[in-house]
Scaffold this motif. Structure first.
Motif, short mmCIF file in Angstrom:
data_model
loop_
_atom_site.label_atom_id
_atom_site.label_comp_id
_atom_site.label_asym_id
_atom_site.label_seq_id
_atom_site.Cartn_x
_atom_site.Cartn_y
_atom_site.Cartn_z
N SER A 13 1.91 10.66 6.52
CA SER A 13 2.83 11.48 5.74
C SER A 13 3.89 10.67 5.01
O SER A 13 4.47 11.14 4.03
CB SER A 13 3.51 12.52 6.63
OG SER A 13 4.40 11.92 7.55
N THR A 32 10.10 7.78 3.73
CA THR A 32 10.27 9.22 3.93
C THR A 32 10.66 9.91 2.63
O THR A 32 10.69 11.13 2.56
CB THR A 32 11.35 9.50 5.00
OG1 THR A 32 12.57 8.85 4.61
CG2 THR A 32 10.91 8.96 6.35
N LYS A 35 8.39 12.62 0.92
CA LYS A 35 8.31 13.96 1.48
C LYS A 35 9.47 14.81 0.94
O LYS A 35 10.57 14.30 0.73
CB LYS A 35 8.40 13.91 3.00
CG LYS A 35 7.31 13.08 3.66
CD LYS A 35 7.55 12.88 5.13
CE LYS A 35 7.34 14.13 5.94
NZ LYS A 35 7.37 13.86 7.39
N SER A 38 12.41 15.42 5.43
CA SER A 38 12.03 14.61 6.59
C SER A 38 13.07 14.84 7.67
O SER A 38 14.08 14.16 7.73
CB SER A 38 11.98 13.12 6.21
OG SER A 38 11.87 12.32 7.36
#
Length: 323
Positions: A13, A32, A35, A38
């Protein structure tokens, strides 16, 4: 050489690119910032020369951000070295998360596109990218760029705002590799020579530098850039202000005498998380002889009564391993 016995660094991810070589070394980029949100993420990887351990979290039940994390981390590792960033979106700017994601995106792009560029150029490009696209969002951040040489590591450390990097060598702070906190509380503590006062000053929220900030406030003209020759055994602690508001350099030194790498990162994160979720007073050991009592509710005016006052927390530890 025997292959490293390590797991795949993280879940896909936050993975931008990933590969291993024949010796089991991990290379790629992780952030991160790819995304939308997070709330909590980790990265743990080890190669023959380095170990990187990072954790980001929205801050726990007493965080003022119950459903979002403004912090972003970035790690890019290749055969030549690495680039690591801890970026904290300023919640008060309303688009802090967006600013942090854009900063991470630009840092990754610039590092890969222009590997010979100096760190100041890379960070200034990220600042421009945030300023042009973050809809007035602002992010603070620290970046470590390191290149492996035969005689050790050539390291540049850049800082904007109130994130911070502390370099540890032989259980002690290495001043040449430790950045300054660019906020009003740190400045006031420095001028008054009462450095322990930093932890309990509401002026922590007033930052002097940041990605996307210069178009409106030029109190800091450019990133703080440190250059040093690092050695095997050195460790870098890079973190957002949600960590540095709660943990002293002395406490880091003491823990580094007992733990390294992943275990040091876990200990530091646990200490900050516990304090971040305190609903009463707690003690911070500023140095060997000075203890500071901190209580969130006493830092803020009466209208903050009943509010949750903890912050997002991101803490990274980079360990330069001995051959």
């Amino acid at each position: 050489m025997e292959k490293l016995v390590t797991d795949r660094p993280t879940d896909p991810s936050i993975e931008i690119g990933y590969r291993t070589d024949g010796k089991g070394n991990h290379f790629g980029a992780w952030s991160t910032g790819i995304k939308e949100q997070s709330m909590a993420d980790e990265l743990h990887l080890q190669n023959s020369d380095i170990r990187i351990d990072i954790k980001t979290d929205h801050g726990g039940p007493e965080s003022k951000y119950p459903d979002k994390n403004e912090d972003v981390f970035l790690a890019v590792v290749d055969e030549e070295g690495f680039l690591l960033g801890v970026i904290d979106g300023a919640g008060g700017s309303k688009k802090g998360r967006k600013a942090a994601c854009l900063a991470s995106e630009a840092l990754n792009h610039m590092y890969k596109r222009s590997p010979a560029a100096d760190l100041k150029t890379i960070m200034q490009a990220a600042d421009t990218h945030v300023g042009e696209n973050a809809e007035n969002g602002v992010a603070t951040g620290v970046v470590i760029r390191a290149k492996k040489e035969q005689a050790g590591w050539d390291v540049q450390i850049g800082a904007l705002g109130d994130c911070k990097v502390m370099t540890i060598r032989n259980g002690k702070k290495h001043p040449e590799g430790t950045t300054n906190l660019q906020n009003a509380a740190a400045l006031q503590a420095l001028l008054s020579k009462k450095l322990e006062g930093y932890y309990c000053d509401i002026a922590q929220n007033r930052i002097f530098g940041g990605f996307g900030l210069y178009t409106r406030q030029r109190l800091v003209e450019e990133p703080e850039i440190l250059t040093l020759k690092a050695e095997a055994g050195d460790q870098f602690v890079a973190a957002s202000d949600g960590f540095w508001d709660l943990v002293s350099e002395y406490e880091i030194e003491e823990l580094s005498k007992q733990y390294r790498g992943k275990e040091l990162q876990k200990q530091l994160y646990a200490l900050a998380y516990r304090r971040n979720n305190s609903t009463g007073p707690f003690l911070i050991q500023h140095d060997a002889t000075t203890t500071v009592t901190k209580e969130f509710t006493k830092m803020y005016p009466p209208e903050y009564a009943g509010r949750k006052l903890g912050d997002n927390i991101t803490i990274a530890v980079v360990d330069l391993l001995a051959a």
